[in-house]
Design a protein around this motif. Structure first.
Motif, PDB file in Angstrom:
ATOM      1  N   SER A  67      -0.349  -3.051  -4.873  1.00  0.00           N
ATOM      2  CA  SER A  67      -0.641  -4.432  -5.263  1.00  0.00           C
ATOM      3  C   SER A  67      -0.785  -5.320  -4.027  1.00  0.00           C
ATOM      4  O   SER A  67      -0.190  -5.068  -2.980  1.00  0.00           O
ATOM      5  CB  SER A  67       0.470  -4.970  -6.166  1.00  0.00           C
ATOM      6  N   LYS A  68      -1.554  -6.374  -4.190  1.00  0.00           N
ATOM      7  CA  LYS A  68      -1.704  -7.340  -3.100  1.00  0.00           C
ATOM      8  C   LYS A  68      -0.361  -7.971  -2.759  1.00  0.00           C
ATOM      9  O   LYS A  68      -0.079  -8.243  -1.594  1.00  0.00           O
ATOM     10  CB  LYS A  68      -2.736  -8.401  -3.451  1.00  0.00           C
ATOM     11  N   ASP A  69       0.477  -8.190  -3.753  1.00  0.00           N
ATOM     12  CA  ASP A  69       1.806  -8.760  -3.485  1.00  0.00           C
ATOM     13  C   ASP A  69       2.624  -7.827  -2.599  1.00  0.00           C
ATOM     14  O   ASP A  69       3.328  -8.273  -1.693  1.00  0.00           O
ATOM     15  CB  ASP A  69       2.551  -9.041  -4.794  1.00  0.00           C
ATOM     16  N   TYR A  70       2.555  -6.531  -2.875  1.00  0.00           N
ATOM     17  CA  TYR A  70       3.267  -5.543  -2.050  1.00  0.00           C
ATOM     18  C   TYR A  70       2.751  -5.610  -0.608  1.00  0.00           C
ATOM     19  O   TYR A  70       3.526  -5.727   0.337  1.00  0.00           O
ATOM     20  CB  TYR A  70       3.055  -4.138  -2.629  1.00  0.00           C
ATOM     21  N   LEU A  71       1.435  -5.550  -0.446  1.00  0.00           N
ATOM     22  CA  LEU A  71       0.839  -5.537   0.883  1.00  0.00           C
ATOM     23  C   LEU A  71       1.058  -6.839   1.640  1.00  0.00           C
ATOM     24  O   LEU A  71       1.266  -6.829   2.858  1.00  0.00           O
ATOM     25  CB  LEU A  71      -0.652  -5.214   0.776  1.00  0.00           C
ATOM     26  N   ARG A  72       1.053  -7.969   0.928  1.00  0.00           N
ATOM     27  CA  ARG A  72       1.265  -9.258   1.596  1.00  0.00           C
ATOM     28  C   ARG A  72       2.620  -9.327   2.293  1.00  0.00           C
ATOM     29  O   ARG A  72       2.792 -10.057   3.266  1.00  0.00           O
ATOM     30  CB  ARG A  72       1.122 -10.400   0.600  1.00  0.00           C
ATOM     31  N   GLN A  73       3.575  -8.564   1.802  1.00  0.00           N
ATOM     32  CA  GLN A  73       4.894  -8.555   2.433  1.00  0.00           C
ATOM     33  C   GLN A  73       4.872  -7.891   3.813  1.00  0.00           C
ATOM     34  O   GLN A  73       5.846  -7.972   4.546  1.00  0.00           O
ATOM     35  CB  GLN A  73       5.904  -7.880   1.511  1.00  0.00           C
ATOM     36  N   LEU A  74       3.752  -7.280   4.168  1.00  0.00           N
ATOM     37  CA  LEU A  74       3.581  -6.686   5.493  1.00  0.00           C
ATOM     38  C   LEU A  74       2.825  -7.607   6.457  1.00  0.00           C
ATOM     39  O   LEU A  74       2.645  -7.282   7.622  1.00  0.00           O
ATOM     40  CB  LEU A  74       2.836  -5.356   5.374  1.00  0.00           C
ATOM     41  N   ALA A  87      -4.140 -15.458   1.743  1.00  0.00           N
ATOM     42  CA  ALA A  87      -2.675 -15.330   1.722  1.00  0.00           C
ATOM     43  C   ALA A  87      -2.142 -14.263   2.675  1.00  0.00           C
ATOM     44  O   ALA A  87      -0.945 -14.054   2.759  1.00  0.00           O
ATOM     45  CB  ALA A  87      -2.212 -15.034   0.289  1.00  0.00           C
ATOM     46  N   GLY A  88      -3.027 -13.566   3.391  1.00  0.00           N
ATOM     47  CA  GLY A  88      -2.571 -12.561   4.347  1.00  0.00           C
ATOM     48  C   GLY A  88      -3.124 -11.177   4.059  1.00  0.00           C
ATOM     49  O   GLY A  88      -4.183 -11.026   3.453  1.00  0.00           O
ATOM     50  N   PHE A  89      -2.402 -10.177   4.500  1.00  0.00           N
ATOM     51  CA  PHE A  89      -2.796  -8.774   4.337  1.00  0.00           C
ATOM     52  C   PHE A  89      -2.942  -8.472   2.856  1.00  0.00           C
ATOM     53  O   PHE A  89      -2.029  -8.698   2.071  1.00  0.00           O
ATOM     54  CB  PHE A  89      -1.722  -7.895   4.982  1.00  0.00           C
ATOM     55  N   SER A  90      -4.113  -7.964   2.465  1.00  0.00           N
ATOM     56  CA  SER A  90      -4.367  -7.772   1.037  1.00  0.00           C
ATOM     57  C   SER A  90      -4.848  -6.373   0.680  1.00  0.00           C
ATOM     58  O   SER A  90      -4.958  -6.044  -0.495  1.00  0.00           O
ATOM     59  CB  SER A  90      -5.399  -8.787   0.547  1.00  0.00           C
ATOM     60  N   GLN A 139     -17.674  12.362   3.106  1.00  0.00           N
ATOM     61  CA  GLN A 139     -16.609  11.361   3.225  1.00  0.00           C
ATOM     62  C   GLN A 139     -15.605  11.484   2.086  1.00  0.00           C
ATOM     63  O   GLN A 139     -15.955  11.850   0.971  1.00  0.00           O
ATOM     64  CB  GLN A 139     -17.195   9.946   3.196  1.00  0.00           C
ATOM     65  N   VAL A 140     -14.375  11.115   2.412  1.00  0.00           N
ATOM     66  CA  VAL A 140     -13.313  10.953   1.420  1.00  0.00           C
ATOM     67  C   VAL A 140     -12.696   9.588   1.682  1.00  0.00           C
ATOM     68  O   VAL A 140     -12.328   9.283   2.815  1.00  0.00           O
ATOM     69  CB  VAL A 140     -12.241  12.065   1.529  1.00  0.00           C
ATOM     70  N   MET A 141     -12.590   8.772   0.645  1.00  0.00           N
ATOM     71  CA  MET A 141     -12.037   7.421   0.780  1.00  0.00           C
ATOM     72  C   MET A 141     -10.686   7.343   0.082  1.00  0.00           C
ATOM     73  O   MET A 141     -10.564   7.712  -1.080  1.00  0.00           O
ATOM     74  CB  MET A 141     -12.978   6.389   0.157  1.00  0.00           C
ATOM     75  N   LEU A 142      -9.702   6.868   0.810  1.00  0.00           N
ATOM     76  CA  LEU A 142      -8.413   6.495   0.226  1.00  0.00           C
ATOM     77  C   LEU A 142      -8.421   4.976   0.215  1.00  0.00           C
ATOM     78  O   LEU A 142      -8.312   4.340   1.268  1.00  0.00           O
ATOM     79  CB  LEU A 142      -7.250   7.040   1.055  1.00  0.00           C
ATOM     80  N   ASN A 143      -8.593   4.376  -0.961  1.00  0.00           N
ATOM     81  CA  ASN A 143      -8.788   2.922  -1.021  1.00  0.00           C
ATOM     82  C   ASN A 143      -7.515   2.133  -1.295  1.00  0.00           C
ATOM     83  O   ASN A 143      -7.533   0.916  -1.269  1.00  0.00           O
ATOM     84  CB  ASN A 143      -9.862   2.568  -2.052  1.00  0.00           C
ATOM     85  N   THR A 151      -9.504   3.488   9.672  1.00  0.00           N
ATOM     86  CA  THR A 151      -8.701   2.614   8.818  1.00  0.00           C
ATOM     87  C   THR A 151      -9.220   1.188   8.962  1.00  0.00           C
ATOM     88  O   THR A 151      -9.391   0.700  10.080  1.00  0.00           O
ATOM     89  CB  THR A 151      -7.212   2.673   9.203  1.00  0.00           C
ATOM     90  N   THR A 152      -9.445   0.552   7.825  1.00  0.00           N
ATOM     91  CA  THR A 152      -9.900  -0.836   7.800  1.00  0.00           C
ATOM     92  C   THR A 152      -8.844  -1.677   7.094  1.00  0.00           C
ATOM     93  O   THR A 152      -8.447  -1.360   5.975  1.00  0.00           O
ATOM     94  CB  THR A 152     -11.228  -0.961   7.028  1.00  0.00           C
ATOM     95  N   PHE A 153      -8.390  -2.725   7.757  1.00  0.00           N
ATOM     96  CA  PHE A 153      -7.407  -3.641   7.176  1.00  0.00           C
ATOM     97  C   PHE A 153      -8.146  -4.841   6.599  1.00  0.00           C
ATOM     98  O   PHE A 153      -9.075  -5.356   7.219  1.00  0.00           O
ATOM     99  CB  PHE A 153      -6.406  -4.110   8.229  1.00  0.00           C
ATOM    100  N   GLU A 154      -7.720  -5.279   5.421  1.00  0.00           N
ATOM    101  CA  GLU A 154      -8.353  -6.412   4.751  1.00  0.00           C
ATOM    102  C   GLU A 154      -7.347  -7.550   4.618  1.00  0.00           C
ATOM    103  O   GLU A 154      -6.149  -7.312   4.479  1.00  0.00           O
ATOM    104  CB  GLU A 154      -8.829  -5.979   3.365  1.00  0.00           C
ATOM    105  N   GLU A 155      -7.866  -8.767   4.663  1.00  0.00           N
ATOM    106  CA  GLU A 155      -7.004  -9.922   4.452  1.00  0.00           C
ATOM    107  C   GLU A 155      -7.744 -10.961   3.629  1.00  0.00           C
ATOM    108  O   GLU A 155      -8.966 -10.990   3.586  1.00  0.00           O
ATOM    109  CB  GLU A 155      -6.518 -10.519   5.774  1.00  0.00           C
TER     110      GLU A 155
END
Length: 160
Positions: free
Chosen positions: A147-154, A123-126, A138-142, A116-120
């Motif tokens: 939405s970035k707005d949803y993820l930013r709330q984390l 504005a934060g978690f994106s 490989q199988v990628m779940l991207n 798992t790779t976290f991106e930011e």
């Protein structure tokens, strides 16, 4: 990253690896014992809500990764409600990606690696990506559907 063997985890079973913002907090911001162990998650299993990121919810037929945001905290990390369903992405959305047998990219009869790779961004978690890998396949779940707005709330929960 971690290595997992789900060959004996069949239907009706769910092997989960997840992150939560423990300990649960009461409205006063102090740790909240809840049902006895200070546990919290996005489904209020321990008696209290908190943000959750499911890195893996899986058996040998399906793999899913799901972030769950919560409403803004009241006081110091006390949450009144979280998105129980979250913003999931599943291997079931990709035909022949994951399952029991050699016709699948990830053949769950054998172990595989989960990364798992976290991106930011500024504005934060994106975003985040979940890569399943096995013997050069490989199988990628991207999680592009989140939405970035949803993820930013984390963002706050991830930085605690």
């Amino acid at each position: 990253s971690f290595y997992v063997d789900l060959s004996n985890v069949g239907c009706a079973c769910n092997l989960a690896v997840y992150l939560v913002s423990a300990p649960a907090r009461g409205q006063d911001g102090k740790p909240f014992k809840g049902r006895g162990d200070y546990y919290c998650d996005a489904n209020m299993v321990g008696g209290q809500w908190c943000p959750e990121i499911d890195l893996m919810e899986a058996n040998n037929h399906a793999f899913q990764a799901t972030p769950h945001k919560c409403d803004a905290p009241v006081g110091d990390r006390h949450y009144m409600y979280c998105d129980r369903g979250g913003c999931a992405q599943s291997s079931r959305d990709q035909p022949r990606a994951y399952g029991v047998g050699q016709e699948y990219a990830i053949d769950t009869r054998r172990p595989f690696t989960v990364s798992t790779t976290f991106e930011e961004d500024h504005a934060g978690f994106s975003g985040f990506r979940t890569l399943l890998a096995q013997e050069g396949r490989q199988v990628m779940l991207n999680h592009e559907g989140c939405s970035k707005d949803y993820l930013r709330q984390l963002t706050g929960a991830l930085s605690d």
